[in-house]
Design an enzyme around this catalytic site. Structure first.
Site, PDB file in Angstrom:
ATOM      1  CB  CYS A  80     -11.181   0.963   5.610  1.00 53.85           C
ATOM      2  SG  CYS A  80     -12.154   1.486   7.139  1.00 53.85           S
ATOM      3  CB  CYS A 136     -14.982   0.684   5.446  1.00 59.10           C
ATOM      4  SG  CYS A 136     -14.083   2.173   5.827  1.00 59.10           S
TER       5      CYS A 136
END
Length: 124
Positions: free
Chosen positions: A35, A38
């Site tokens: 991700c 993230c």
């Protein structure tokens, strides 16, 4: 709503139960290595942790990579359903009484300003 209790299964330290954090403001950040947002968010979360940890703020990062069995065990089916972990990152703010107060899905630059405001509110 009360945050469901669950145990964070650590690979290199003691396991940690969410219920043991009562009395503190807890941010649980569900993330994954694949991700991109993230990775952008993590340094911002660390700054918030450094700023507020002495006031009773706890930051728990939960890796939910689906190909890594141990961390994935943390996000059991009930927790996954409640927090809809299909969106990464997913960030939950829990007050001192163990109630879920804020749920954020995804991350864009600047979200940390909102987190900061909410953390300060819950620490009062």
């Amino acid at each position: 709503a009360a945050a469901p209790d669950f145990t964070l299964k650590s690979m290199n330290g003691p396991n940690l139960r969410l219920a043991e954090q009562r009395g503190r403001v807890v941010m649980v950040n569900f993330w994954a290595t694949w991700c991109g947002p993230c990775r952008q968010e993590m340094p911002q979360l660390d700054k918030l942790y450094q700023r507020y940890r002495s006031s009773g703020f706890v930051l728990l990062g939960v890796n939910v990579d689906y190909d890594v069995p141990t961390p994935a065990d943390v996000a059991d089916k009930a927790v996954s359903r409640l927090y809809d972990l299909s969106t990464m990152p997913s960030t939950v703010l829990i007050d001192r009484d163990g109630r879920v107060r804020y749920l954020h899905r995804g991350y864009l630059a600047g979200y940390e300003n909102n987190y900061d405001k909410q953390i300060r509110e819950l620490l009062k």
